[in-house]
Design an enzyme around this catalytic site. Sequence first.
Site, PDB file in Angstrom:
ATOM      1  N   MET A  37      41.675  43.451  45.259  1.00 13.81           N
ATOM      2  CA  MET A  37      42.950  43.845  45.984  1.00 13.81           C
ATOM      3  C   MET A  37      42.759  43.321  47.330  1.00 13.81           C
ATOM      4  O   MET A  37      41.815  43.864  47.981  1.00 13.81           O
ATOM      5  CB  MET A  37      43.499  45.089  45.821  1.00 13.81           C
ATOM      6  CG  MET A  37      43.542  45.567  44.277  1.00 13.81           C
ATOM      7  SD  MET A  37      44.625  47.107  44.092  1.00 13.81           S
ATOM      8  CE  MET A  37      44.217  47.567  42.483  1.00 13.81           C
ATOM      9  N   HIS A  66      40.031  40.455  37.912  1.00 11.41           N
ATOM     10  CA  HIS A  66      41.354  40.586  38.120  1.00 11.41           C
ATOM     11  C   HIS A  66      41.582  40.227  39.568  1.00 11.41           C
ATOM     12  O   HIS A  66      41.397  41.523  40.372  1.00 11.41           O
ATOM     13  CB  HIS A  66      42.001  41.694  37.544  1.00 11.41           C
ATOM     14  CG  HIS A  66      43.366  41.868  37.784  1.00 11.41           C
ATOM     15  ND1 HIS A  66      43.898  42.922  37.315  1.00 11.41           N
ATOM     16  CD2 HIS A  66      44.253  40.917  38.018  1.00 11.41           C
ATOM     17  CE1 HIS A  66      45.473  42.955  37.606  1.00 11.41           C
ATOM     18  NE2 HIS A  66      45.525  41.606  38.032  1.00 11.41           N
ATOM     19  N   PHE A 143      47.459  49.915  42.248  1.00 10.29           N
ATOM     20  CA  PHE A 143      46.947  51.297  41.873  1.00 10.29           C
ATOM     21  C   PHE A 143      46.626  51.779  40.472  1.00 10.29           C
ATOM     22  O   PHE A 143      47.169  51.390  39.581  1.00 10.29           O
ATOM     23  CB  PHE A 143      48.028  52.510  42.544  1.00 10.29           C
ATOM     24  CG  PHE A 143      48.293  52.145  44.129  1.00 10.29           C
ATOM     25  CD1 PHE A 143      47.458  52.503  45.015  1.00 10.29           C
ATOM     26  CD2 PHE A 143      49.405  51.414  44.218  1.00 10.29           C
ATOM     27  CE1 PHE A 143      47.911  52.003  46.362  1.00 10.29           C
ATOM     28  CE2 PHE A 143      49.860  50.965  45.551  1.00 10.29           C
ATOM     29  CZ  PHE A 143      49.001  51.488  46.622  1.00 10.29           C
ATOM     30  N   GLY A 144      45.482  52.425  40.400  1.00 11.60           N
ATOM     31  CA  GLY A 144      45.297  53.142  39.135  1.00 11.60           C
ATOM     32  C   GLY A 144      45.988  54.443  38.875  1.00 11.60           C
ATOM     33  O   GLY A 144      46.707  54.882  39.891  1.00 11.60           O
ATOM     34  N   GLY A 145      46.075  54.737  37.626  1.00 11.78           N
ATOM     35  CA  GLY A 145      46.960  56.128  37.500  1.00 11.78           C
ATOM     36  C   GLY A 145      48.250  56.136  37.296  1.00 11.78           C
ATOM     37  O   GLY A 145      48.919  56.845  37.293  1.00 11.78           O
ATOM     38  N   GLY A 176      47.324  48.666  32.825  1.00 13.45           N
ATOM     39  CA  GLY A 176      48.114  49.716  33.567  1.00 13.45           C
ATOM     40  C   GLY A 176      48.669  50.810  32.681  1.00 13.45           C
ATOM     41  O   GLY A 176      49.374  50.509  31.730  1.00 13.45           O
ATOM     42  N   GLY A 197      41.619  52.722  33.296  1.00 11.84           N
ATOM     43  CA  GLY A 197      40.982  53.018  34.281  1.00 11.84           C
ATOM     44  C   GLY A 197      40.941  54.772  34.226  1.00 11.84           C
ATOM     45  O   GLY A 197      39.886  55.328  33.845  1.00 11.84           O
TER      46      GLY A 197
END
Length: 221
Positions: A37, A66, A143-145, A176, A197
């Site tokens: 990113m 990615h 973002f993860g989560g 995601g 993740g």
Amino acid sequence: MKARIAPSILSADFGHLAEEIAMCEEGGADLIHLDVMDGHFVPNITFGEKVVRAARKATSLPLDVHLMVEEPENYFESFAAAGATGLTIHVEAAPHLQRQLTRIRELGCIPGVAINPATSLLTVREALGDVELLLIMTVNPGFGGQEFISSSVDKVARARQLLGEVRSGAAIEVDGGIGRDTIKSVWRAGADTFVAGNAIFSAADPKTEIAVLRQQCLELV
Ligand code: DX5
Ligand code: ZN
């Protein structure tokens, strides 16, 4: 169809990255997913080719890179040299998609294209002959989560149909909010490659979690 599980190291402990990756490999992961990113295409910054190089040393698994960056073509050579197996670019950041995908292939990497939740599948239709992986974002990237966007299930089903229409053998990857409660819906809809993740790295036992995710995809479709 076989399900492939791709742990995203975004949620790993970067102080022990090699061990975290080795743990995923021992747990039966099929690919390692690396989220790059740039703070422009997405509102977050992660890492560049150096981390891909470190991951390459830590595992023999394919590295699924990615690229959530603007002007991704500026980085193809360095990521390929660092050991990326696949390079996936966003159609929203790729006005010359066919040329960019061709370049990825020339560098010896597997070309992939990603689309955001609000981006139509039709934006990539003409390029499907040039991709081996179609990444359908199931959250807005950055973002993860985050929580899985449930309308993605229908989009995956339409993507599976579209690949059939154009006779493409490309993989369908989802990324995601994938976890034990969501993976089955996208597997049934036709996805075959699952990035996870938070679900894996926040689990008490990440190796077991990889097995649990795979277990959810044993049902025939
Ligand atoms: C999000 C990234 C994902 C992220 C997924 O922008 O592309 O790969 O790591 O994380 P989880 O599985 O935690 O939603
Ligand atoms: Zn990702």
